[in-house]
Design a protein around this motif. Structure first.
Motif, PDB file in Angstrom:
ATOM      1  N   MET A   1       0.833  -1.192   0.000  1.00 30.27           N
ATOM      2  CA  MET A   1       0.000   0.000   0.000  1.00 30.27           C
ATOM      3  C   MET A   1       0.880   1.258   0.000  1.00 30.27           C
ATOM      4  N   ASP A   2       0.364   2.266  -0.637  1.00 30.55           N
ATOM      5  CA  ASP A   2       1.079   3.493  -0.865  1.00 30.55           C
ATOM      6  C   ASP A   2       0.654   4.528   0.177  1.00 30.55           C
ATOM      7  N   ARG A   3       1.282   4.498   1.400  1.00 35.37           N
ATOM      8  CA  ARG A   3       0.879   5.454   2.435  1.00 35.37           C
ATOM      9  C   ARG A   3       1.700   6.729   2.290  1.00 35.37           C
ATOM     10  N   VAL A   4       1.104   7.867   2.531  1.00 39.20           N
ATOM     11  CA  VAL A   4       1.821   9.130   2.427  1.00 39.20           C
ATOM     12  C   VAL A   4       1.931   9.721   3.825  1.00 39.20           C
ATOM     13  N   THR A   5       3.131   9.881   4.309  1.00 38.82           N
ATOM     14  CA  THR A   5       3.326  10.208   5.717  1.00 38.82           C
ATOM     15  C   THR A   5       2.581  11.452   6.217  1.00 38.82           C
ATOM     16  N   PRO A   6       2.707  12.628   5.568  1.00 35.56           N
ATOM     17  CA  PRO A   6       2.013  13.798   6.131  1.00 35.56           C
ATOM     18  C   PRO A   6       0.503  13.601   6.170  1.00 35.56           C
ATOM     19  N   GLU A   7      -0.041  13.010   5.119  1.00 41.17           N
ATOM     20  CA  GLU A   7      -1.488  12.798   5.078  1.00 41.17           C
ATOM     21  C   GLU A   7      -1.903  11.775   6.139  1.00 41.17           C
ATOM     22  N   ALA A   8      -1.080  10.717   6.294  1.00 41.20           N
ATOM     23  CA  ALA A   8      -1.407   9.679   7.272  1.00 41.20           C
ATOM     24  C   ALA A   8      -1.542  10.306   8.657  1.00 41.20           C
ATOM     25  N   ARG A   9      -0.705  11.308   8.908  1.00 38.82           N
ATOM     26  CA  ARG A   9      -0.779  11.994  10.198  1.00 38.82           C
ATOM     27  C   ARG A   9      -2.086  12.768  10.339  1.00 38.82           C
ATOM     28  N   ASN A  10      -2.649  13.141   9.189  1.00 32.09           N
ATOM     29  CA  ASN A  10      -3.896  13.902   9.186  1.00 32.09           C
ATOM     30  C   ASN A  10      -5.109  12.967   9.080  1.00 32.09           C
ATOM     31  N   GLY A  11      -4.928  11.686   9.364  1.00 32.64           N
ATOM     32  CA  GLY A  11      -6.040  10.739   9.323  1.00 32.64           C
ATOM     33  C   GLY A  11      -6.381  10.265   7.930  1.00 32.64           C
ATOM     34  N   VAL A  12      -5.476  10.532   6.975  1.00 34.84           N
ATOM     35  CA  VAL A  12      -5.769  10.197   5.581  1.00 34.84           C
ATOM     36  C   VAL A  12      -4.778   9.147   5.094  1.00 34.84           C
ATOM     37  N   PHE A  13      -5.234   8.216   4.268  1.00 35.37           N
ATOM     38  CA  PHE A  13      -4.289   7.278   3.648  1.00 35.37           C
ATOM     39  C   PHE A  13      -4.518   7.262   2.141  1.00 35.37           C
TER      40      PHE A  13
ATOM     41  N   LYS B   1      -4.267   2.710  -3.793  1.00 34.15           N
ATOM     42  CA  LYS B   1      -4.589   2.545  -5.211  1.00 34.15           C
ATOM     43  C   LYS B   1      -4.851   3.883  -5.910  1.00 34.15           C
ATOM     44  N   GLY B   2      -4.022   4.866  -5.550  1.00 30.32           N
ATOM     45  CA  GLY B   2      -4.061   6.153  -6.228  1.00 30.32           C
ATOM     46  C   GLY B   2      -5.048   7.159  -5.677  1.00 30.32           C
ATOM     47  N   ILE B   3      -5.800   6.771  -4.630  1.00 31.41           N
ATOM     48  CA  ILE B   3      -6.866   7.652  -4.139  1.00 31.41           C
ATOM     49  C   ILE B   3      -6.692   7.919  -2.645  1.00 31.41           C
ATOM     50  N   TYR B   4      -7.025   9.139  -2.208  1.00 32.94           N
ATOM     51  CA  TYR B   4      -6.964   9.475  -0.782  1.00 32.94           C
ATOM     52  C   TYR B   4      -8.282   9.126  -0.085  1.00 32.94           C
ATOM     53  N   PHE B   5      -8.132   8.488   1.084  1.00 32.29           N
ATOM     54  CA  PHE B   5      -9.309   8.139   1.886  1.00 32.29           C
ATOM     55  C   PHE B   5      -9.076   8.593   3.326  1.00 32.29           C
TER      56      PHE B   5
ATOM     57  N   HIS C   1     -31.735  -2.985  -2.490  1.00 25.39           N
ATOM     58  CA  HIS C   1     -31.331  -2.093  -1.410  1.00 25.39           C
ATOM     59  C   HIS C   1     -30.260  -1.180  -2.002  1.00 25.39           C
ATOM     60  N   PRO C   2     -30.627   0.069  -2.328  1.00 21.65           N
ATOM     61  CA  PRO C   2     -29.644   0.930  -2.989  1.00 21.65           C
ATOM     62  C   PRO C   2     -28.404   1.154  -2.123  1.00 21.65           C
ATOM     63  N   LEU C   3     -27.263   1.168  -2.777  1.00 19.46           N
ATOM     64  CA  LEU C   3     -25.992   1.422  -2.109  1.00 19.46           C
ATOM     65  C   LEU C   3     -25.374   2.661  -2.741  1.00 19.46           C
ATOM     66  N   SER C   4     -24.678   3.450  -1.941  1.00 22.81           N
ATOM     67  CA  SER C   4     -24.000   4.605  -2.528  1.00 22.81           C
ATOM     68  C   SER C   4     -22.491   4.375  -2.495  1.00 22.81           C
ATOM     69  N   SER C   5     -21.776   5.130  -3.310  1.00 19.78           N
ATOM     70  CA  SER C   5     -20.318   5.040  -3.313  1.00 19.78           C
ATOM     71  C   SER C   5     -19.728   6.283  -3.953  1.00 19.78           C
ATOM     72  N   HIS C   6     -18.530   6.651  -3.465  1.00 21.84           N
ATOM     73  CA  HIS C   6     -17.790   7.746  -4.104  1.00 21.84           C
ATOM     74  C   HIS C   6     -16.578   7.177  -4.855  1.00 21.84           C
ATOM     75  N   LEU C   7     -16.521   5.884  -5.036  1.00 24.95           N
ATOM     76  CA  LEU C   7     -15.300   5.283  -5.596  1.00 24.95           C
ATOM     77  C   LEU C   7     -15.147   5.558  -7.093  1.00 24.95           C
ATOM     78  N   PRO C   8     -13.896   5.599  -7.558  1.00 25.85           N
ATOM     79  CA  PRO C   8     -13.687   5.665  -9.008  1.00 25.85           C
ATOM     80  C   PRO C   8     -14.089   4.334  -9.642  1.00 25.85           C
ATOM     81  N   TYR C   9     -14.332   4.344 -10.930  1.00 24.52           N
ATOM     82  CA  TYR C   9     -14.881   3.156 -11.590  1.00 24.52           C
ATOM     83  C   TYR C   9     -14.028   1.903 -11.379  1.00 24.52           C
ATOM     84  N   TYR C  10     -12.703   2.085 -11.295  1.00 24.38           N
ATOM     85  CA  TYR C  10     -11.835   0.905 -11.259  1.00 24.38           C
ATOM     86  C   TYR C  10     -11.753   0.242  -9.884  1.00 24.38           C
ATOM     87  N   LEU C  11     -12.342   0.866  -8.858  1.00 25.28           N
ATOM     88  CA  LEU C  11     -12.343   0.234  -7.533  1.00 25.28           C
ATOM     89  C   LEU C  11     -13.693  -0.387  -7.181  1.00 25.28           C
ATOM     90  N   MET C  12     -14.630  -0.316  -8.101  1.00 28.58           N
ATOM     91  CA  MET C  12     -15.980  -0.851  -7.826  1.00 28.58           C
ATOM     92  C   MET C  12     -15.993  -2.376  -7.990  1.00 28.58           C
TER      93      MET C  12
END
Ligand code: PPS
Length: 297
Positions: free
Chosen positions: A1-13, A16-20, A100-111
């Motif tokens: 996995m591609d973790r980015v240190t400053p963002e990880a400190r901000n609760g973000v990881f 696969k190319g996307i910030y969560f 049962h409808p589901l929502s998502s904000h994912l890009p097409y390639y992670l669905m």
């Protein structure tokens, strides 16, 4: 996995190319999604964040439950429509009710991979990115886990895709250019603002749901900005303060087209237009940047 240190400190990881945001999801959940089995009756609502997710979630919930006369009248939006990648919502997918409808904000390639076999149905909602950017900027101030930032810096982050769920340009381009792979219906926030009833009817046609005139009227009435804002079950007022500080602002903030004009400077707008042209100029997507609000829903 591609973790980015400053963002990880901000609760973000970054995965696969996307910030969560760790508060809402995890790399394991994102990886598992690919293998979720899809049934023909599944319905997905996909958006880049702040494009009108809650709005369509309300509409889908009303459509499937005939104006909430089906035992869901007292449950809030987030329970009626489950988010595919959220930790709190992560159910045992294979025993989920259907439809049962589901929502998502994912890009097409992670669905889920099955969706690429044109199984299930996807409603993709697109909103003009200047209003998305402004809405995201305000929303970020409410999220307890995120550090606040100024508008100038936020514009740069948004345009370079260094925000949660990555670049708006990549998200919309990806879904649009891969639309033939999916059973998908595109609708814009702006066309819903222009004529909500027509948008609801088109959604019903896509879903193969037959509502009588009165039921359509109920859906439209309960999905107007004002009525949703007044309804605590539809306006996300139930989200705990530990996640969103609603004393700093509302989830349903303004709900208009063209609010960006009140905030972006001429120079900021020119730069944005240039980037938009470079990244999206070759696509036949007609973006509506402003609308006479007096004639809107
Ligand atoms: S999220 O966090 O991604 O789920 O947010 P999302 O629901 O996609 O977007 C929130 C914006 O949608 C507006 N909204 C509406 N606009 C018009 N009519 C209705 N009924 C409606 N419901 C939600 C909401 O106000 C946010 O936009 P802004 O511009 O911030 O007001």
């Amino acid at each position: 996995m591609d973790r980015v240190t400053p963002e990880a400190r901000n609760g973000v990881f970054k995965h696969k190319g996307i910030y969560f945001d760790y508060q809402f999801t995890s790399p394991e959940i994102i990886d598992a999604i690919e293998h979720v089995l899809i049934r023909d009756s599944d319905v997905f609502l996909v958006t880049y964040p702040k494009s009108g997710t809650v709005w369509i979630a309300q509409i889908l919930s009303l459509i499937f439950n005939e104006g909430h006369r089906n035992g869901t009248a007292h449950s809030e939006n987030g329970t009626r429509i489950t988010c595919l990648e959220f930790k709190a919502d992560y159910p045992d997918f294979n025993s989920r009710p259907s439809p049962h409808p589901l929502s998502s904000h994912l890009p097409y390639y992670l669905m889920p991979r099955d969706l690429r076999l044109r199984k299930g149905k996807i409603i993709y909602v697109c909103r003009n990115p200047k209003d998305v950017m402004l809405s995201s900027y305000h929303f970020r101030k409410l999220i307890q886990s995120r550090k606040s930032t100024n508008w100038e810096t936020f514009i740069e982050s948004f345009m370079s895709g260094k925000v949660l769920y990555g670049s708006w340009f990549d998200h919309v381009r990806g879904w649009y250019t891969h639309r033939e792979d999916f059973n998908i219906f595109f609708v814009t926030y702006e066309e819903m603002k222009k004529d909500l009833r027509s948008a609801v009817l088109k959604i019903c046609t896509f879903l193969d749901v037959n509502l009588d005139e009165k039921a359509v009227d109920t859906v439209v009435e309960k999905a107007t900005f004002k009525n949703m804002k007044d309804d605590p079950l539809a306006s996300y007022k139930f989200i705990p303060n530990s996640i969103i500080d609603q004393s700093k602002g509302d989830f349903l903030r303004k709900g208009i087209v063209g609010d960006w004009k009140n905030v972006m400077t001429v120079a900021q707008n020119e730069i944005f237009d240039k980037v938009y042209k470079e990244k999206m100029g070759d696509l036949p997507i007609k973006m509506l940047w402003e609308l006479n609000e007096e004639t809107a829903s």
